[in-house]
Design an enzyme around this catalytic site. Sequence first.
Site, PDB file in Angstrom:
ATOM      1  N   GLU A 332       0.802  -1.223   0.000  1.00  0.00           N
ATOM      2  CA  GLU A 332       0.000   0.000   0.000  1.00  0.00           C
ATOM      3  C   GLU A 332       0.841   1.282   0.000  1.00  0.00           C
ATOM      4  O   GLU A 332       0.711   2.101   0.904  1.00  0.00           O
ATOM      5  CB  GLU A 332      -0.939  -0.012   1.216  1.00  0.00           C
TER       6      GLU A 332
HETATM    7  C1  ACM Z   1      -1.850  -5.333   4.516  1.00  0.00           C
HETATM    8  O1  ACM Z   1      -2.896  -5.818   5.000  1.00  0.00           O
HETATM    9  N1  ACM Z   1      -1.817  -4.069   4.151  1.00  0.00           N
HETATM   10  C2  ACM Z   1      -0.655  -6.125   4.336  1.00  0.00           C
END
Ligand code: ACM
Length: 775
Positions: A332
């Site tokens: 992310e």
């Molecule tokens: C995640 O759940 N962002 C690895």
Amino acid sequence: MKTLFLLCATAALCLFASCESPTKQMPYNQGINVIPKPLSLVQNEGSFKVTKSTKFYASTPEAKTIATFFASKIESSTGYDLAISEEEVSSNAIALLIDNSLEVNDEGYTLDATDKLVSIKAKTAKGLFYGMQTLMQLLPAEIESTTVVNGIAWTLPCVTIKDEPRFAYRGIMLDPCRHFIPVENIKKQLDVLALFKINQFHWHLTEDQGWRIEIKKYPKLTEIGSKRVDGEGTEYSGFYTQEQIKEVVAYASERFINVIPEIELPGHALAAISAYPELSCKGDSLSPRIIWGVEEDVYCAGKEETFKFLEDVISEVVTLFPGEYFHIGGDECPKVRWEKCPLCQKRMRENKLKNEHELQSYFVQRIEKVLASHGKKMIGWDEILEGGLAPSATVMSWRGEDGGIAAASMDHDVIMTPGSNGMYLDHYQGDSKIEPVAIGGYTLLEKTYSYNPVPDTLVGLGKSNFVKGVQGNIWSEYMYTTDLMEYRIYPRILAVAEIGWTPLEGKDYKDFERRIDNALVRLDCHGINYHIPQPEQPGGSINFVAFTDKATLEFKTTRPVKVVYTTDGSEPTATSAVYSTPLEFNESATLKIRSVLPSGKMSPVRTITVEKQTLAPAKEVAATKPGLKMKVTYGYFLESSKLEGVTDWKESTIKDLFEIRSVEKTDESMRNVKQYAAVASGYVNIPEDGVYIFSSDNEEVWIDGKLLINNGGEVKRFSRHDSSVALAKGLHEIKVVFLGHIIGGWPSNWNDGSVKIRKAGTEKFEAITPAMLSY
Ligand code: ACM
Ligand code: ZN
């Protein structure tokens, strides 16, 4: 907050831990209950009894270490101070033997119990440790008690076991960043995880919301980066000193658990950037994130000082964690800052990188080399595949299995932890209408249990050997206390433990469900606040049930447990009336209902008001215009009572309820968002006579001058205060209160402003539409 109140109530139940004083052979102690289920187990005639004169026979250093560890545990619950003998003892003894010729892997063991002797053999101390954990699970569950339990026959059945794990990696990830986990609680989890042969603890130490590990060269990481002022106005902080980290690592190591640090990069780095703004592209002065979600300010990939900083951090962190794995996050990472940053763009040109994904890959590959120079193996979340996978990386597949399949196809090691397949233990494990607020998802114990970490595709490609194992993740956004964290972890992590250990052919959910009853008593002994299935109403639970003629209340549970209830206002006990068929009400009543486990431990009580009503008459209104009247006042209000003294209201009208929360633009980061309160009022047109159930994430919903939904003090997500009312066809007064604020890390501004209704007897909520509104 109401949520917290519920928690305390749940925690209080632990005081009645059933492990303390059973007087007879309890049902949960019958049969063989070992979790994870061994590779092969044959039960023979007879039993072995542990008495005060039972001895350990342990002649090698490994065996002595293990004997000492378990002698101490056994002494706590039995009061027997078992001697450890270096000389061979062949009767009334537990013999721990290292045997290199054994046909099991390094974590495997054999256990032979006759009525005279229990003999555990393994190639390693770890194998002996697991053999002893199995022996403990063959004994009554109360063996896990930390105080002496009298009146128990400490016997185990005669068995022949040969056992070894399916996977080398059997992990759990804890997140102390969104909400901190004190060292004592981490140790408590390690004690319990070891019972179930979990061998990897992935410790997520840095985040947008907090930096939690002391770095001596960069003190501001913890001075500034570990603190935030939450939406409620209170400071939240916490970090681990390097001494505490060493203490945890050593504690884990005694339990054969390896600790993997995670230092997130290039994203999820706002806490570090708040301490050292020069690490970001723009260099703005920022503070750790106080809401959930993902921050757009990330480490600048163009500046050399970013890499210098991370090299320094890594060189301190590696000294604290002796294991070979090092997790660098990689998930992310928004690219918006890099797209506009001259230095990031220059880096891309100089290195002929086609896009920002390749810049991320460049970033990760530089870090991989740093880790390699310290002799560490890099793990990253599956986004590290974007723009090219670092040559030696192990991939943790969380966005489904695709990343894991892609990586294993390229001969990279993979750990499977897909959220969609039950490995995200922060998901709901029951009806969101009555469970403490969670991030979302719906992951029952059975869903977690049924996961197989080796996808058929990889079997087909002959690459299944690259799947090194499995992990359960517990992100802590909605884990406001460690009690709540335990509520999420247990018992689902026991399912993960069995997935990681037991061969596919040996798995059997029904049998696992039976063995859970015994395991829960062991968890009681450790004071674990595990989840107990609650009585739920099909179609959505609700604690205020209006009716006109007759109410029929039906209940189910997410796994089979006894349900008891009262209707006289008293607290239900284990011996109250047992629920078996739907309950009928012709008059108003208070129903109190809860679940009871075989140990006698009970779930929190659900109190349901069942109220006989006559249809509230519709309002006779001459002429109305479409929409609602709205008044708005600026300011930050945590409670609606604070609106009472407000005089500067700005009046307007709205067509649809979503406008109540879109008076001001909501920036994703919530920085500089102008907060306000709004009250919308007018009429809602009810289509036909009936009982209606209302649901909303707004602060309050009033119908005909009565407060129907009150979410005051709550996290404004996944409404847990649905209510119902009997209404005649036609116009009814409606008033909706919205307060723009952040409670429990969730900005109310992120909701849609809607009020949803469904008619009793129907399943689906529908938002009140503009056509139904007037003033
Ligand atoms: C995640 O759940 N962002 C690895
Ligand atoms: Zn940059």
